[in-house]
Design a protein around this motif. Structure first.
Motif, PDB file in Angstrom:
ATOM      1  N   GLN A  75      26.034  22.726  52.943  1.00 49.96           N
ATOM      2  CA  GLN A  75      27.146  23.643  52.720  1.00 49.96           C
ATOM      3  C   GLN A  75      26.846  24.491  51.491  1.00 49.96           C
ATOM      4  OE1 GLN A  75      29.615  23.796  54.812  1.00 49.96           O
ATOM      5  NE2 GLN A  75      31.058  25.159  53.807  1.00 49.96           N
ATOM      6  N   VAL A  76      27.110  25.777  51.588  1.00 50.72           N
ATOM      7  CA  VAL A  76      26.890  26.708  50.487  1.00 50.72           C
ATOM      8  C   VAL A  76      28.193  27.444  50.207  1.00 50.72           C
ATOM      9  CG1 VAL A  76      25.677  28.798  49.761  1.00 50.72           C
ATOM     10  CG2 VAL A  76      24.452  27.019  51.021  1.00 50.72           C
ATOM     11  N   GLN A  77      28.551  27.512  48.955  1.00 54.35           N
ATOM     12  CA  GLN A  77      29.711  28.310  48.549  1.00 54.35           C
ATOM     13  C   GLN A  77      29.231  29.478  47.711  1.00 54.35           C
ATOM     14  OE1 GLN A  77      32.295  25.395  46.646  1.00 54.35           O
ATOM     15  NE2 GLN A  77      33.489  25.226  48.535  1.00 54.35           N
ATOM     16  N   LEU A  78      29.800  30.642  47.950  1.00 57.78           N
ATOM     17  CA  LEU A  78      29.378  31.864  47.281  1.00 57.78           C
ATOM     18  C   LEU A  78      30.550  32.477  46.528  1.00 57.78           C
ATOM     19  CD1 LEU A  78      27.439  33.430  50.297  1.00 57.78           C
ATOM     20  CD2 LEU A  78      26.489  32.059  48.435  1.00 57.78           C
ATOM     21  N   VAL A  79      30.301  32.929  45.311  1.00 57.11           N
ATOM     22  CA  VAL A  79      31.337  33.566  44.499  1.00 57.11           C
ATOM     23  C   VAL A  79      30.772  34.867  43.935  1.00 57.11           C
ATOM     24  CG1 VAL A  79      32.846  33.376  42.509  1.00 57.11           C
ATOM     25  CG2 VAL A  79      32.366  31.346  43.900  1.00 57.11           C
ATOM     26  N   GLU A  80      31.417  35.968  44.274  1.00 58.82           N
ATOM     27  CA  GLU A  80      31.002  37.271  43.773  1.00 58.82           C
ATOM     28  C   GLU A  80      31.759  37.618  42.488  1.00 58.82           C
ATOM     29  OE1 GLU A  80      31.378  37.735  48.363  1.00 58.82           O
ATOM     30  OE2 GLU A  80      32.497  36.818  46.706  1.00 58.82           O
ATOM     31  N   SER A  81      31.100  38.403  41.650  1.00 54.82           N
ATOM     32  CA  SER A  81      31.738  38.919  40.437  1.00 54.82           C
ATOM     33  C   SER A  81      31.057  40.217  40.052  1.00 54.82           C
ATOM     34  CB  SER A  81      31.656  37.902  39.295  1.00 54.82           C
ATOM     35  OG  SER A  81      30.307  37.648  38.962  1.00 54.82           O
ATOM     36  N   GLY A  82      31.661  40.916  39.096  1.00 56.18           N
ATOM     37  CA  GLY A  82      31.040  42.125  38.579  1.00 56.18           C
ATOM     38  C   GLY A  82      31.633  43.425  39.088  1.00 56.18           C
ATOM     39  N   GLY A  83      32.577  43.337  40.011  1.00 57.93           N
ATOM     40  CA  GLY A  83      33.210  44.547  40.492  1.00 57.93           C
ATOM     41  C   GLY A  83      34.129  45.144  39.437  1.00 57.93           C
ATOM     42  N   GLY A  84      34.626  46.336  39.722  1.00 58.89           N
ATOM     43  CA  GLY A  84      35.530  46.990  38.787  1.00 58.89           C
ATOM     44  C   GLY A  84      35.700  48.454  39.105  1.00 58.89           C
ATOM     45  N   LEU A  85      36.282  49.157  38.157  1.00 58.85           N
ATOM     46  CA  LEU A  85      36.516  50.592  38.278  1.00 58.85           C
ATOM     47  C   LEU A  85      35.461  51.333  37.457  1.00 58.85           C
ATOM     48  CD1 LEU A  85      38.253  53.055  39.076  1.00 58.85           C
ATOM     49  CD2 LEU A  85      39.640  52.589  37.033  1.00 58.85           C
ATOM     50  N   VAL A  86      34.807  52.290  38.073  1.00 61.32           N
ATOM     51  CA  VAL A  86      33.768  53.058  37.393  1.00 61.32           C
ATOM     52  C   VAL A  86      33.852  54.504  37.846  1.00 61.32           C
ATOM     53  CG1 VAL A  86      32.039  52.562  39.174  1.00 61.32           C
ATOM     54  CG2 VAL A  86      31.295  53.075  36.835  1.00 61.32           C
ATOM     55  N   GLN A  87      33.455  55.409  36.968  1.00 57.98           N
ATOM     56  CA  GLN A  87      33.430  56.820  37.337  1.00 57.98           C
ATOM     57  C   GLN A  87      32.201  57.142  38.187  1.00 57.98           C
ATOM     58  OE1 GLN A  87      33.703  59.038  33.647  1.00 57.98           O
ATOM     59  NE2 GLN A  87      35.931  59.168  33.825  1.00 57.98           N
ATOM     60  N   ALA A  88      32.314  58.172  38.972  1.00 54.02           N
ATOM     61  CA  ALA A  88      31.175  58.624  39.778  1.00 54.02           C
ATOM     62  C   ALA A  88      29.972  58.880  38.875  1.00 54.02           C
ATOM     63  CB  ALA A  88      31.544  59.881  40.546  1.00 54.02           C
ATOM     64  N   GLY A  89      28.823  58.426  39.342  1.00 53.42           N
ATOM     65  CA  GLY A  89      27.606  58.529  38.554  1.00 53.42           C
ATOM     66  C   GLY A  89      27.325  57.316  37.704  1.00 53.42           C
ATOM     67  N   GLY A  90      28.294  56.423  37.599  1.00 52.28           N
ATOM     68  CA  GLY A  90      28.137  55.224  36.792  1.00 52.28           C
ATOM     69  C   GLY A  90      27.410  54.110  37.517  1.00 52.28           C
ATOM     70  N   SER A  91      27.349  52.952  36.850  1.00 56.23           N
ATOM     71  CA  SER A  91      26.614  51.803  37.375  1.00 56.23           C
ATOM     72  C   SER A  91      27.447  50.533  37.284  1.00 56.23           C
ATOM     73  CB  SER A  91      25.321  51.600  36.579  1.00 56.23           C
ATOM     74  OG  SER A  91      24.473  52.716  36.670  1.00 56.23           O
ATOM     75  N   LEU A  92      27.145  49.616  38.171  1.00 55.67           N
ATOM     76  CA  LEU A  92      27.718  48.272  38.137  1.00 55.67           C
ATOM     77  C   LEU A  92      26.652  47.302  38.612  1.00 55.67           C
ATOM     78  CD1 LEU A  92      31.292  48.604  39.743  1.00 55.67           C
ATOM     79  CD2 LEU A  92      30.786  48.011  37.359  1.00 55.67           C
ATOM     80  N   ARG A  93      26.738  46.060  38.137  1.00 57.59           N
ATOM     81  CA  ARG A  93      25.887  45.011  38.674  1.00 57.59           C
ATOM     82  C   ARG A  93      26.781  43.916  39.234  1.00 57.59           C
ATOM     83  NH1 ARG A  93      21.417  41.022  35.845  1.00 57.59           N
ATOM     84  NH2 ARG A  93      23.309  40.030  35.038  1.00 57.59           N
ATOM     85  N   LEU A  94      26.644  43.684  40.513  1.00 55.74           N
ATOM     86  CA  LEU A  94      27.372  42.607  41.169  1.00 55.74           C
ATOM     87  C   LEU A  94      26.527  41.346  41.142  1.00 55.74           C
ATOM     88  CD1 LEU A  94      28.813  44.447  44.297  1.00 55.74           C
ATOM     89  CD2 LEU A  94      29.710  44.348  41.970  1.00 55.74           C
ATOM     90  N   THR A  95      27.211  40.221  41.008  1.00 56.20           N
ATOM     91  CA  THR A  95      26.553  38.919  40.980  1.00 56.20           C
ATOM     92  C   THR A  95      27.128  38.043  42.072  1.00 56.20           C
ATOM     93  OG1 THR A  95      26.149  39.056  38.602  1.00 56.20           O
ATOM     94  CG2 THR A  95      26.108  36.866  39.592  1.00 56.20           C
ATOM     95  N   CYS A  96      26.257  37.338  42.752  1.00 53.96           N
ATOM     96  CA  CYS A  96      26.655  36.356  43.767  1.00 53.96           C
ATOM     97  C   CYS A  96      26.114  35.009  43.311  1.00 53.96           C
ATOM     98  CB  CYS A  96      26.078  36.748  45.119  1.00 53.96           C
ATOM     99  SG  CYS A  96      26.362  35.550  46.441  1.00 53.96           S
TER     100      CYS A  96
END
Length: 124
Positions: free
Chosen positions: A1-22
């Motif tokens: 069994q594997v459980q996955l949890v995402e994080s790192g989302g949010g509000l950003v302006q166009a042209g910006g960056s985000l890093r999502l983590t699983c």
């Protein structure tokens, strides 16, 4: 069994960056391919990127090529999605998923384990 949890989302302006983590639980996570999918309001879930069990192979939807990078650190049971040059069309809930197979796939029905998702909102 594997459980996955995402994080790192949010509000950003166009042209910006985000890093999502699983972040994954389970000792055999390093034998699974992992994918990122997204679902915008009123739209079907769509494939974004996938990575093989050892990181040796990756594949992206055309709209993500050159802007997004998927990577993994099996020692930390973690997969990342680095997103840059974000556009309002990238706004969606982003899900990571694990596949009981070494190799990549863009088909959601080939993934067994899913996280709850993290919201990404890109403002214009």
């Amino acid at each position: 069994q594997v459980q996955l949890v995402e994080s790192g989302g949010g509000l950003v302006q166009a042209g910006g960056s985000l890093r999502l983590t699983c972040a994954a639980s389970g000792r055999i996570f390093n034998t699974y391919a992992v994918g990122w999918f997204r679902q915008a309001p009123g739209k079907e879930r769509e494939f974004v990127a996938t990575i093989s069990y050892n990181g040796g192979s990756t594949y992206y939807v055309d709209s993500a090529k050159g802007r997004f990078t998927i990577s993994r650190d099996n020692a930390k049971n973690t997969v990342y999605l680095q997103m840059s040059s974000l556009k309002p069309d990238d706004t969606a809930v982003y899900f990571c998923a694990a596949r009981r197979n070494w190799y990549t796939s863009s088909r959601a029905d080939e993934y067994t384990y899913w996280g709850q998702g993290t919201q990404v909102t890109v403002s214009s």
